[in-house]
Design a protein around this motif. Structure first.
Motif, mmCIF file in Angstrom:
data_model
loop_
_atom_site.group_PDB
_atom_site.id
_atom_site.type_symbol
_atom_site.label_atom_id
_atom_site.label_comp_id
_atom_site.label_asym_id
_atom_site.label_seq_id
_atom_site.Cartn_x
_atom_site.Cartn_y
_atom_site.Cartn_z
ATOM 1 N N UNK A 64 0.837 -1.207 0.000
ATOM 2 C CA UNK A 64 0.000 0.000 0.000
ATOM 3 C C UNK A 64 0.873 1.260 0.000
ATOM 4 N N UNK A 65 1.935 1.260 0.827
ATOM 5 C CA UNK A 65 2.856 2.393 0.875
ATOM 6 C C UNK A 65 3.505 2.624 -0.484
ATOM 7 N N UNK A 85 14.384 0.957 -6.446
ATOM 8 C CA UNK A 85 15.153 1.039 -5.205
ATOM 9 C C UNK A 85 14.213 1.118 -3.997
ATOM 10 N N UNK A 86 13.100 1.858 -4.138
ATOM 11 C CA UNK A 86 12.110 1.933 -3.061
ATOM 12 C C UNK A 86 11.573 0.540 -2.749
ATOM 13 N N UNK A 87 11.262 -0.220 -3.775
ATOM 14 C CA UNK A 87 10.708 -1.558 -3.535
ATOM 15 C C UNK A 87 11.711 -2.449 -2.792
ATOM 16 N N UNK A 88 12.998 -2.219 -3.014
ATOM 17 C CA UNK A 88 14.030 -3.015 -2.357
ATOM 18 C C UNK A 88 14.252 -2.599 -0.899
ATOM 19 N N UNK A 89 13.951 -1.314 -0.577
ATOM 20 C CA UNK A 89 14.247 -0.793 0.760
ATOM 21 C C UNK A 89 13.008 -0.429 1.569
ATOM 22 N N UNK A 137 12.519 1.438 5.466
ATOM 23 C CA UNK A 137 12.468 2.881 5.247
ATOM 24 C C UNK A 137 11.622 3.586 6.307
ATOM 25 N N UNK A 138 12.109 4.730 6.774
ATOM 26 C CA UNK A 138 11.351 5.578 7.692
ATOM 27 C C UNK A 138 10.298 6.320 6.863
ATOM 28 N N UNK A 139 9.025 5.974 7.043
ATOM 29 C CA UNK A 139 7.967 6.557 6.214
ATOM 30 C C UNK A 139 7.823 8.062 6.409
ATOM 31 N N UNK A 170 11.796 13.029 1.197
ATOM 32 C CA UNK A 170 13.221 13.377 1.067
ATOM 33 C C UNK A 170 14.060 12.213 0.526
ATOM 34 N N UNK A 171 13.728 11.005 0.964
ATOM 35 C CA UNK A 171 14.475 9.839 0.496
ATOM 36 C C UNK A 171 14.290 9.676 -1.014
#
Length: 182
Positions: free
Chosen positions: A6-7, A43-47, A51-53, A58-59
């Motif tokens: 969902x995120x 990269x988002x899917x890998x981390x 990850x701090x939501x 910023x990330x």
């Protein structure tokens, strides 16, 4: 796992277009900008699990900037060919003259933004092109919120001043052309 999915989907929906615009401001090529953003979401899917939501925007924009800079380094070694035009807004069929004027205005504005000092340019692009708030910009740029306000304020002032200067020059040239005809 469902929350991570969902995120990811929410991030894709909220940030894909702003990230493409931000990447385009670095790559000057729409397809390359899309490739950069695709890498960002990969990269988002890998981390995503670690990850701090609270720091998602910023990330994402930091990763996007780094990927865009990687692209610039790669491109600087290649012969640059003509770039595509970024058309972000759907049109209801403007007249050809209107579209040309809009493109010229957009090109002028982009060149004025490109002429800003690096930090002002980045802050202005993050605020007005990528639609980030001051807190997110401060995190992406690794500076204080107050400094973000300062950079944006002075960047907008410089843009306004240069824009007014260009308008004055255009008006003077038009007046001169009209007086030469009579």
């Amino acid at each position: 796992m469902h929350d991570d999915h969902r995120l990811f989907l929410d991030a894709l929906e909220r940030y894909e277009r702003p990230l493409i615009r931000y990447a385009f401001s670095h790559t000057h090529d729409l397809e390359e900008a899309r490739d950069v953003v695709q890498d960002v979401f990969l990269k988002l899917s890998q981390h995503i699990a670690t990850l701090d939501t609270e720091r998602l925007a910023p990330w994402l924009f930091t990763v996007c900037k780094n990927r865009s800079l990687d692209h610039q380094r790669k491109q600087s070694r290649l012969i640059v060919m003509e770039t595509d035009t970024l058309d972000l807004e759907a049109s209801a069929g403007p007249l050809p003259g209107d579209e040309l004027q809009l493109r010229e205005t957009s090109a002028t504005l982009h060149s004025l933004i490109a002429a800003l000092p690096t930090r002002q340019r980045e802050a202005v692009q993050l605020k007005f092109i990528s639609d980030l708030d001051y807190k997110e910009i401060s995190q992406v740029m690794k500076t204080s919120i107050g400094n973000v306000g300062h950079l944006i304020h002075h960047g907008v002032q410089a843009l306004r001043s240069k824009w007014q200067e260009l308008e004055s020059e255009t008006a003077a040239a038009t007046d001169l052309a009209l007086s030469a005809q009579h």
